[in-house]
Write a protein that holds these residues in place. Structure first.
Motif, PDB file in Angstrom:
ATOM      1  N   ARG A 109       0.839  -1.193   0.000  1.00  0.00           N
ATOM      2  CA  ARG A 109       0.000   0.000   0.000  1.00  0.00           C
ATOM      3  C   ARG A 109       0.878   1.248   0.000  1.00  0.00           C
ATOM      4  NH1 ARG A 109      -5.218   1.523   1.300  1.00  0.00           N
ATOM      5  NH2 ARG A 109      -5.486   3.456   2.461  1.00  0.00           N
ATOM      6  N   PRO A 110       0.762   2.114  -1.020  1.00  0.00           N
ATOM      7  CA  PRO A 110       1.633   3.283  -1.128  1.00  0.00           C
ATOM      8  C   PRO A 110       1.122   4.435  -0.262  1.00  0.00           C
ATOM      9  CG  PRO A 110       0.156   3.207  -2.991  1.00  0.00           C
ATOM     10  CD  PRO A 110      -0.121   1.977  -2.175  1.00  0.00           C
ATOM     11  N   PRO A 111       1.945   5.491  -0.082  1.00  0.00           N
ATOM     12  CA  PRO A 111       1.491   6.669   0.662  1.00  0.00           C
ATOM     13  C   PRO A 111       0.286   7.325  -0.015  1.00  0.00           C
ATOM     14  CG  PRO A 111       3.878   6.701   0.335  1.00  0.00           C
ATOM     15  CD  PRO A 111       3.342   5.587  -0.508  1.00  0.00           C
ATOM     16  N   ALA A 112      -0.423   8.164   0.752  1.00  0.00           N
ATOM     17  CA  ALA A 112      -1.680   8.745   0.283  1.00  0.00           C
ATOM     18  C   ALA A 112      -1.496   9.539  -1.009  1.00  0.00           C
ATOM     19  CB  ALA A 112      -2.288   9.622   1.369  1.00  0.00           C
ATOM     20  N   ARG A 113      -0.439  10.327  -1.109  1.00  0.00           N
ATOM     21  CA  ARG A 113      -0.250  11.162  -2.301  1.00  0.00           C
ATOM     22  C   ARG A 113      -0.014  10.297  -3.530  1.00  0.00           C
ATOM     23  NH1 ARG A 113       3.692  16.171  -1.749  1.00  0.00           N
ATOM     24  NH2 ARG A 113       2.028  16.652  -0.251  1.00  0.00           N
ATOM     25  N   LEU A 114       0.746   9.222  -3.350  1.00  0.00           N
ATOM     26  CA  LEU A 114       0.998   8.318  -4.466  1.00  0.00           C
ATOM     27  C   LEU A 114      -0.272   7.563  -4.835  1.00  0.00           C
ATOM     28  CD1 LEU A 114       2.857   7.032  -6.506  1.00  0.00           C
ATOM     29  CD2 LEU A 114       3.658   5.462  -4.727  1.00  0.00           C
ATOM     30  N   ARG A 115      -1.084   7.202  -3.830  1.00  0.00           N
ATOM     31  CA  ARG A 115      -2.359   6.527  -4.125  1.00  0.00           C
ATOM     32  C   ARG A 115      -3.266   7.417  -4.958  1.00  0.00           C
ATOM     33  NH1 ARG A 115      -2.380   5.212   1.388  1.00  0.00           N
ATOM     34  NH2 ARG A 115      -4.260   6.451   1.752  1.00  0.00           N
ATOM     35  N   GLU A 116      -3.265   8.712  -4.662  1.00  0.00           N
ATOM     36  CA  GLU A 116      -4.091   9.644  -5.432  1.00  0.00           C
ATOM     37  C   GLU A 116      -3.636   9.688  -6.887  1.00  0.00           C
ATOM     38  OE1 GLU A 116      -5.243  14.417  -5.495  1.00  0.00           O
ATOM     39  OE2 GLU A 116      -4.215  13.541  -3.766  1.00  0.00           O
ATOM     40  N   LEU A 117      -2.325   9.686  -7.108  1.00  0.00           N
ATOM     41  CA  LEU A 117      -1.803   9.684  -8.471  1.00  0.00           C
ATOM     42  C   LEU A 117      -2.168   8.377  -9.178  1.00  0.00           C
ATOM     43  CD1 LEU A 117      -0.085  10.920 -10.727  1.00  0.00           C
ATOM     44  CD2 LEU A 117       1.929   9.918  -9.623  1.00  0.00           C
ATOM     45  N   LEU A 118      -2.042   7.252  -8.476  1.00  0.00           N
ATOM     46  CA  LEU A 118      -2.388   5.962  -9.071  1.00  0.00           C
ATOM     47  C   LEU A 118      -3.867   5.903  -9.438  1.00  0.00           C
ATOM     48  CD1 LEU A 118      -0.366   3.491  -6.818  1.00  0.00           C
ATOM     49  CD2 LEU A 118       0.043   3.979  -9.246  1.00  0.00           C
ATOM     50  N   ASN A 119      -4.702   6.501  -8.609  1.00  0.00           N
ATOM     51  CA  ASN A 119      -6.136   6.512  -8.895  1.00  0.00           C
ATOM     52  C   ASN A 119      -6.437   7.222 -10.199  1.00  0.00           C
ATOM     53  OD1 ASN A 119      -6.976   5.054  -6.686  1.00  0.00           O
ATOM     54  ND2 ASN A 119      -7.319   6.846  -5.405  1.00  0.00           N
ATOM     55  N   ARG A 120      -5.659   8.263 -10.506  1.00  0.00           N
ATOM     56  CA  ARG A 120      -5.880   9.001 -11.753  1.00  0.00           C
ATOM     57  C   ARG A 120      -5.321   8.237 -12.950  1.00  0.00           C
ATOM     58  NH1 ARG A 120      -4.004  13.578  -8.762  1.00  0.00           N
ATOM     59  NH2 ARG A 120      -2.124  13.625 -10.050  1.00  0.00           N
ATOM     60  N   LEU A 121      -4.138   7.645 -12.787  1.00  0.00           N
ATOM     61  CA  LEU A 121      -3.482   6.973 -13.907  1.00  0.00           C
ATOM     62  C   LEU A 121      -4.020   5.563 -14.133  1.00  0.00           C
ATOM     63  CD1 LEU A 121       0.228   8.026 -13.258  1.00  0.00           C
ATOM     64  CD2 LEU A 121      -1.427   9.064 -14.823  1.00  0.00           C
ATOM     65  N   ASN A 122      -4.414   4.902 -13.084  1.00  0.00           N
ATOM     66  CA  ASN A 122      -4.828   3.494 -13.156  1.00  0.00           C
ATOM     67  C   ASN A 122      -6.007   3.307 -12.201  1.00  0.00           C
ATOM     68  OD1 ASN A 122      -4.823   0.817 -13.830  1.00  0.00           O
ATOM     69  ND2 ASN A 122      -3.150   0.263 -12.466  1.00  0.00           N
ATOM     70  N   PRO A 123      -7.191   3.792 -12.574  1.00  0.00           N
ATOM     71  CA  PRO A 123      -8.315   3.815 -11.634  1.00  0.00           C
ATOM     72  C   PRO A 123      -8.720   2.415 -11.192  1.00  0.00           C
ATOM     73  CG  PRO A 123      -9.051   4.307 -13.863  1.00  0.00           C
ATOM     74  CD  PRO A 123      -7.562   4.321 -13.898  1.00  0.00           C
ATOM     75  N   PRO A 124      -9.125   2.281  -9.923  1.00  0.00           N
ATOM     76  CA  PRO A 124      -9.570   0.970  -9.425  1.00  0.00           C
ATOM     77  C   PRO A 124     -10.893   0.563 -10.050  1.00  0.00           C
ATOM     78  CG  PRO A 124      -9.983   2.677  -7.797  1.00  0.00           C
ATOM     79  CD  PRO A 124      -9.200   3.327  -8.901  1.00  0.00           C
ATOM     80  N   ARG A 125     -11.200  -0.709  -9.917  1.00  0.00           N
ATOM     81  CA  ARG A 125     -12.443  -1.247 -10.457  1.00  0.00           C
ATOM     82  C   ARG A 125     -13.253  -1.871  -9.319  1.00  0.00           C
ATOM     83  NH1 ARG A 125      -9.405  -4.569 -15.157  1.00  0.00           N
ATOM     84  NH2 ARG A 125      -9.013  -2.883 -16.633  1.00  0.00           N
ATOM     85  N   PRO A 126     -13.914  -1.081  -8.523  1.00  0.00           N
ATOM     86  CA  PRO A 126     -14.702  -1.653  -7.426  1.00  0.00           C
ATOM     87  C   PRO A 126     -15.972  -2.317  -7.952  1.00  0.00           C
ATOM     88  CG  PRO A 126     -15.067   0.705  -7.557  1.00  0.00           C
ATOM     89  CD  PRO A 126     -13.981   0.385  -8.556  1.00  0.00           C
ATOM     90  N   TRP A 127     -16.515  -3.220  -7.150  1.00  0.00           N
ATOM     91  CA  TRP A 127     -17.792  -3.825  -7.480  1.00  0.00           C
ATOM     92  C   TRP A 127     -18.916  -2.844  -7.193  1.00  0.00           C
ATOM     93  CZ3 TRP A 127     -18.021  -8.251 -10.069  1.00  0.00           C
ATOM     94  CH2 TRP A 127     -16.937  -9.144  -9.985  1.00  0.00           C
ATOM     95  N   THR A 128     -19.913  -2.853  -8.060  1.00  0.00           N
ATOM     96  CA  THR A 128     -21.152  -2.123  -7.836  1.00  0.00           C
ATOM     97  C   THR A 128     -22.200  -3.111  -7.353  1.00  0.00           C
ATOM     98  OG1 THR A 128     -20.637  -0.529  -9.584  1.00  0.00           O
ATOM     99  CG2 THR A 128     -22.943  -0.699  -8.901  1.00  0.00           C
ATOM    100  N   SER A 129     -22.964  -2.730  -6.335  1.00  0.00           N
ATOM    101  CA  SER A 129     -24.017  -3.592  -5.799  1.00  0.00           C
ATOM    102  C   SER A 129     -25.379  -3.003  -6.117  1.00  0.00           C
ATOM    103  CB  SER A 129     -23.870  -3.750  -4.281  1.00  0.00           C
ATOM    104  OG  SER A 129     -22.656  -4.383  -3.946  1.00  0.00           O
TER     105      SER A 129
END
Length: 219
Positions: A109-129
């Motif tokens: 798990r990366p630091p918060a700032r890096l996670r924010e960058l990853l979210n923009r470049l490689n967005p997660p794919r959560p399940w929708t219920s």
């Protein structure tokens, strides 16, 4: 034990229709009519909640054809796939193209700032219920008549068609689907876009675990 048979149907989508209340049987499906050399196949995509209090879950995203090799190059028709990586089989929890965040499985798990960058470049794919109707409405925009389609699941014992078009692992001990648990045998619906990429619909039931062992049982 895993499914009795597993594979992929490659063909052309003719049309789709929803089960009606007086014809749906025990579970609700979106039915696909797929044309292939052997004839017109009926593929029953199960988007019922399986009596779960939180309903069915799904994801919709796009993949490059190369991620699905060797399946996109198969001739039209049904093809058996071995339940193993590299065969073209799908596993929601193990296939690198289907991960919650593709290419990041097992990363610390990366630091918060890096996670924010990853979210923009490689967005997660959560399940929708949601409900079975919510899931049907999420799937149907992908179902353009005339599109090439890939349907992963188990072929019917009799007649042309497919079922078990959903996650086929992680069902809890004591459920009627426990014996069907297995890895590298998950179902899915994919249609080919004009640019050659595939629109992907994955579906599972909220009772199914998100982590499984080598036998496909929950861990």
């Amino acid at each position: 034990m895993p499914l009795d048979a597993y594979g992929v149907l490659s063909g052309t989508l003719h049309r789709h229709f929803r089960d009606q209340p007086d014809t749906q049987g025990r579970w609700f499906h979106v039915n696909l009519e797929v044309d292939a050399p052997a004839g017109r196949h009926r593929c029953a995509v199960d988007v019922d909640s399986k009596q779960s209090t939180t309903g069915v879950q799904w994801k919709v995203f796009t993949l490059a054809a190369s991620v699905l090799d060797p399946v996109p190059s198969l001739d039209p028709g049904y093809h058996d796939l071995s339940a193993s990586p590299g065969s073209g089989a799908l596993d929601y929890l193990r296939h690198p193209g289907l991960q919650h965040r593709p290419g990041c499985a097992g990363v610390i798990r990366p630091p918060a700032r890096l996670r924010e960058l990853l979210n923009r470049l490689n967005p997660p794919r959560p399940w929708t219920s949601g409900s079975n109707l919510d899931a049907a409405q999420a799937l149907e925009p992908l179902l353009v008549p005339g599109r090439e389609i890939l349907v992963f699941g188990e072929p019917f014992d009799h007649g042309l068609g497919m079922h078990n078009i959903h996650q086929n692992q992680g069902d809890p001990y004591g459920s009627q689907w426990w014996d069907d648990n297995g890895t590298w045998q998950d179902g899915a619906t994919l249609t080919r876009r004009p640019d050659g990429h595939y629109d992907v619909f994955l579906n599972k039931f909220s009772s199914q675990a998100g982590h499984t062992g080598p036998d496909g049982h929950p861990v």
